[in-house]
Scaffold this active site. Structure first.
Site, PDB file in Angstrom:
ATOM      1  N   GLU A   1      15.525  41.445 101.650  1.00  0.00           N
ATOM      2  CA  GLU A   1      14.698  41.159 100.472  1.00  0.00           C
ATOM      3  C   GLU A   1      13.296  40.666 100.843  1.00  0.00           C
ATOM      4  O   GLU A   1      12.310  41.145 100.274  1.00  0.00           O
ATOM      5  CB  GLU A   1      15.426  40.148  99.566  1.00  0.00           C
ATOM      6  CG  GLU A   1      16.608  40.791  98.841  1.00  0.00           C
ATOM      7  CD  GLU A   1      17.617  39.794  98.294  1.00  0.00           C
ATOM      8  OE1 GLU A   1      17.318  38.585  98.249  1.00  0.00           O
ATOM      9  OE2 GLU A   1      18.724  40.224  97.915  1.00  0.00           O
TER      10      GLU A   1
ATOM     11  N   ASP B   1      17.106  46.389  93.788  1.00  0.00           N
ATOM     12  CA  ASP B   1      17.287  44.965  94.060  1.00  0.00           C
ATOM     13  C   ASP B   1      18.582  44.564  93.374  1.00  0.00           C
ATOM     14  O   ASP B   1      18.639  44.453  92.153  1.00  0.00           O
ATOM     15  CB  ASP B   1      16.086  44.175  93.502  1.00  0.00           C
ATOM     16  CG  ASP B   1      16.295  42.661  93.552  1.00  0.00           C
ATOM     17  OD1 ASP B   1      17.315  42.210  94.122  1.00  0.00           O
ATOM     18  OD2 ASP B   1      15.424  41.932  93.032  1.00  0.00           O
TER      19      ASP B   1
ATOM     20  N   ASP C   1      11.983  32.389  98.089  1.00  0.00           N
ATOM     21  CA  ASP C   1      12.688  33.103  97.018  1.00  0.00           C
ATOM     22  C   ASP C   1      13.611  32.158  96.257  1.00  0.00           C
ATOM     23  O   ASP C   1      14.669  31.760  96.760  1.00  0.00           O
ATOM     24  CB  ASP C   1      13.487  34.267  97.639  1.00  0.00           C
ATOM     25  CG  ASP C   1      14.218  35.119  96.588  1.00  0.00           C
ATOM     26  OD1 ASP C   1      14.324  34.682  95.423  1.00  0.00           O
ATOM     27  OD2 ASP C   1      14.684  36.213  96.945  1.00  0.00           O
TER      28      ASP C   1
ATOM     29  N   LYS D   1      27.614  38.820  93.627  1.00  0.00           N
ATOM     30  CA  LYS D   1      26.955  38.920  94.934  1.00  0.00           C
ATOM     31  C   LYS D   1      27.360  37.769  95.868  1.00  0.00           C
ATOM     32  O   LYS D   1      27.389  37.924  97.080  1.00  0.00           O
ATOM     33  CB  LYS D   1      25.439  38.908  94.725  1.00  0.00           C
ATOM     34  CG  LYS D   1      24.620  39.187  95.973  1.00  0.00           C
ATOM     35  CD  LYS D   1      23.147  39.269  95.609  1.00  0.00           C
ATOM     36  CE  LYS D   1      22.261  39.503  96.805  1.00  0.00           C
ATOM     37  NZ  LYS D   1      20.848  39.593  96.396  1.00  0.00           N
TER      38      LYS D   1
HETATM   39  P1  ADP Z   1      18.212  36.559  91.223  1.00  0.00           P
HETATM   40  O1  ADP Z   1      17.360  36.928  92.377  1.00  0.00           O
HETATM   41  O2  ADP Z   1      19.144  35.401  91.534  1.00  0.00           O
HETATM   42  O3  ADP Z   1      18.936  37.695  90.622  1.00  0.00           O
HETATM   43  P2  ADP Z   1      15.882  36.273  89.473  1.00  0.00           P
HETATM   44  O4  ADP Z   1      14.833  36.403  90.506  1.00  0.00           O
HETATM   45  O5  ADP Z   1      15.995  37.354  88.478  1.00  0.00           O
HETATM   46  O6  ADP Z   1      17.289  35.924  90.091  1.00  0.00           O
HETATM   47  O7  ADP Z   1      15.600  34.870  88.745  1.00  0.00           O
HETATM   48  C1  ADP Z   1      16.313  34.470  87.631  1.00  0.00           C
HETATM   49  C2  ADP Z   1      15.902  33.040  87.283  1.00  0.00           C
HETATM   50  O8  ADP Z   1      14.509  32.998  86.969  1.00  0.00           O
HETATM   51  C3  ADP Z   1      16.650  32.496  86.089  1.00  0.00           C
HETATM   52  O9  ADP Z   1      17.111  31.181  86.350  1.00  0.00           O
HETATM   53  C4  ADP Z   1      15.559  32.481  85.017  1.00  0.00           C
HETATM   54  O10 ADP Z   1      15.784  31.469  84.034  1.00  0.00           O
HETATM   55  C5  ADP Z   1      14.329  32.171  85.835  1.00  0.00           C
HETATM   56  N1  ADP Z   1      13.086  32.519  85.133  1.00  0.00           N
HETATM   57  C6  ADP Z   1      12.755  33.711  84.586  1.00  0.00           C
HETATM   58  N2  ADP Z   1      11.544  33.642  83.977  1.00  0.00           N
HETATM   59  C7  ADP Z   1      11.103  32.361  84.169  1.00  0.00           C
HETATM   60  C8  ADP Z   1       9.913  31.659  83.772  1.00  0.00           C
HETATM   61  N3  ADP Z   1       8.958  32.247  83.039  1.00  0.00           N
HETATM   62  N4  ADP Z   1       9.794  30.346  84.145  1.00  0.00           N
HETATM   63  C9  ADP Z   1      10.768  29.747  84.863  1.00  0.00           C
HETATM   64  N5  ADP Z   1      11.905  30.347  85.260  1.00  0.00           N
HETATM   65  C10 ADP Z   1      12.073  31.646  84.910  1.00  0.00           C
HETATM   66 MG    MG Z   2      16.471  38.013  93.829  1.00  0.00          MG
END
Ligand code: ADP
Ligand code: MG
Length: 617
Positions: free
Chosen positions: A186, A23, A210, A86
């Site tokens: 995804e 991913d 998402d 990205k």
């Molecule tokens: P991406 O797909 O853009 O790479 P992610 O799916 O890894 O991103 O999501 C990252 C986001 O999720 C960040 O903004 C992070 O602060 C938020 N996040 C992670 N854990 C939590 C949580 N427990 N509660 C709320 N938001 C969260």
């Molecule tokens: Mg993602």
């Protein structure tokens, strides 16, 4: 078709080798595999964590550092710390210009449709190279944790990614030394992780919501006979958990009556507060109150206030869900399952709103930040033929494409695509008044067509004479179930059309396919380097052509000194074009661009005032 893989370390062929699922996220990236218990699992190398922040830092030796370590340089050396790459993948400067303020590093604006490049240290990087750095790190971690070479991967992309963004992702994989078995959407990967779509008799409609760090998308998918069809997607590539953090930060600034201008100058404090805001947000996913102090500043937030702060943003995502549903032509009751993806769906308020809109409890048993990587690992397992219960559909063994400038291979139907399939892309002319276009069709994985197998060649004749770049030539590939490829070229402004048929598998033995695949992997690095040099060269040549004509046409708007200096920049670029140094070409092109930009604006202003004079009021 034989399944083969190569052990790069020994050069020997292996029958069974691990294929990882990746991913490649905007904020975080993950790599997963199928463990000996036959379950998908995210790799955690030496306890470094499951998530690898998608951040690349270049130190003074131009060495790339990726992940948590790189993240620390966001405040101390922002110009050389690249995040959110990205968003730039497969895009031109025009695509991202509107949002250029969010990037703290230098993105090259070359006033053209060329793909963006990033300037860090004294080098120029394409988003493909930067993504490759992240993929190399994931590959290295997987190899270290699994104690085996990892050369093959399935990589996921958002469902809305266009053809050039998908190709860029493939190229990044190749540059990282990975044979990209397939690019998977995804939302499709997320569904697979929940076991949806694995049973070929199953028919379902699902919504995948998402919400990541900086992006939001919702996809409506239909699954039939083991095939996923994207019915609609919607979203906002500049909306995500970062916006929640920002809302909290602004709230604290207000509550503590902080001076915004003063704070803007204090990078370190700003960053500390931003991290504190993210911590508060995460904490409020499982508790009702957050209370911390940074020096004299009170960082207090209760759940209710937090929900008020983010309500408008969450509403926006629900509107996008509405739009996606409308585009799919379905009623909300037609959705069988709702799946939550992305770290930000951990926020209870988000879950609640999604549930209210769809009228259904969303699937959230699997960690929302792992679910895509886990699904990619399952897809990889299917492609490896390890799941006898799943029918592997007929696929094309080698990529099909055409020759573009500099003898490069432009892939139109990627290897491992399901058959039947169709794909197309638009091209244009490179010379003023060009009336013919040669279309040469090739098969293979190498970046230069001369290393691939030529299938056919024809001329699209009778394009009306127009300035370079104006004709729009659509090239469409249609590969039917019998393996017959129809290539059609059509110039859209005039309607001139030409078409041929070939059978790509004719005269192609399994041995040849094997050899071609092995060659493509052993030459991956040098192939990509050559491609980048050729691309830089054509961009440089194009700029030279434009700049020289500009000076000729608009000499009256320039001073003698300006003309002389422009000529110097032009000579420097010309000189660079004779050498085999991609970075030097890009540097000289950038300098010429920067120097002449004000002139172009001046000419534009003059043209406007002339036009005004001619107008009768
Ligand atoms: P991406 O797909 O853009 O790479 P992610 O799916 O890894 O991103 O999501 C990252 C986001 O999720 C960040 O903004 C992070 O602060 C938020 N996040 C992670 N854990 C939590 C949580 N427990 N509660 C709320 N938001 C969260
Ligand atoms: Mg993602």
């Amino acid at each position: 078709m034989a399944k083969i893989s190569i052990n790069l370390a020994t050069g020997s062929l292996q029958q069974e080798e691990i294929i990882v699922g990746i991913d490649l996220g905007t904020t975080n990236s993950l790599v997963a595999f199928i463990n000996p218990d036959k379950n998908p699992q995210v790799i955690n190398d030496s306890g470094k964590g499951l998530l690898v922040p998608s951040v690349v830092y270049f130190n003074s030796h131009n060495e790339a550092i990726v992940g948590n370590e790189a993240k620390e340089f966001l405040t101390t050396d922002p110009a050389n710390t690249i995040f959110s790459v990205k968003r730039l993948l497969g895009r031109s400067y025009k695509d991202v210009a509107e949002h250029s303020d969010i990037f703290s590093y230098k993105i090259i604006d070359d006033d053209s449709d060329a793909l963006v490049k990033i300037h860090a240290g004294d080098r120029f990087y394409t988003p493909i190279e930067l993504s490759a750095e992240i993929l190399k790190e994931l590959k290295a971690r997987a190899e270290h944790a699994l104690k085996t070479p990892v050369n093959r991967a399935v990589i996921t992309v958002p469902a809305y990614f266009n053809d050039s963004q998908r190709q860029a992702t493939r190229d990044a994989g190749k540059l990282a030394g990975l044979d990209v078995m397939r690019i998977v959407n995804e939302p499709t990967a997320a569904s697979l992780a929940y076991g949806i779509g694995l049973d070929p008799t199953q028919q379902k409609t699902i919504a995948v919501y998402d919400l990541g760090g900086g992006t939001f998308d919702v996809s409506i998918l239909q699954i039939q006979n083991g095939i996923f069809e994207v019915l609609a997607t919607n979203g906002n590539t500049y909306l995500g958990g970062d916006d929640f953090d920002r809302a909290i930060l602004n709230y604290w600034i207000e509550q503590n009556k902080l001076d915004k201008a003063e704070l803007a100058n204090n990078n370190v404090l700003m960053q500390t507060l931003r991290l504190q805001a993210e911590a508060a947000k995460k904490a409020l996913s499982s508790q009702n109150l957050y209370n911390e102090q940074v020096g004299e500043i009170w960082c207090t937030l209760d759940k209710q206030t937090f929900e008020k702060l983010i309500a408008a943003k969450v509403d926006e995502t629900i509107t996008a869900c509405k739009n996606a549903l409308q585009d799919s032509g379905l009623a909300v009751t037609a959705i069988d399952e709702v799946i939550l993806v992305g770290g930000s769906t951990r926020t209870p308020y988000v879950k609640k709103q999604v549930e209210a809109f769809f009228g259904k409890k969303p699937q959230d048993n699997i960690n929302p930040d792992e679910v895509v990587a886990l699904g990619a690992a399952i897809q990889a397992d299917v492609l490896a033929g390890n799941r006898s219960d799943i029918l592997l559909l007929d696929v094309t063994p080698l990529s099909l494409g055409i020759e573009t400038m500099g003898g490069l291979m432009d892939v139109i139907i990627a290897r491992n695509s399901k058959v039947p399939t169709k794909a197309g892309r638009q091209y244009t002319t490179s010379i003023d008044g060009q009336v013919n276009m040669k279309i040469a069709v090739y098969q293979g994985e190498r970046d230069l067509v001369k290393e691939n197998r030529k299938l056919a060649e024809f001329d699209l004749k009778g394009i009306p004479a127009m300035p370079a770049g104006l004709p729009k030539v659509d090239i469409n590939f249609l590969l039917n179930a019998d393996g017959i490829l129809t290539v059609q070229a059509i110039e859209l402004r005039s309607g001139v059309k030409q078409e041929i048929e070939v059978k790509p598998s004719y005269g192609l033995t399994d041995d040849t396919v094997e050899k071609m695949l092995i060659d493509s992997i052993t030459h991956a690095q040098s192939d990509v380097a050559q491609r980048m040099l050729i691309e830089a060269r054509s961009e440089g040549e194009q700029l030279l052509y434009t700049a020289e004509r500009f000076v000729e046409k608009h000499a009256e708007h320039l001073t003698q000194a300006e003309i002389r200096d422009t000529q110097l920049y032009i000579s420097a670029l010309k000189n660079a074009l004779t050498l085999n140094d991609k970075d030097l070409i890009l540097k000289k092109a950038d300098e010429l661009n920067e120097f002449t930009r004000p002139f172009a604006e001046r000419v534009m202003d003059a043209a406007i005032s002339t036009a005004m004079k001619g107008k009768k009021i």
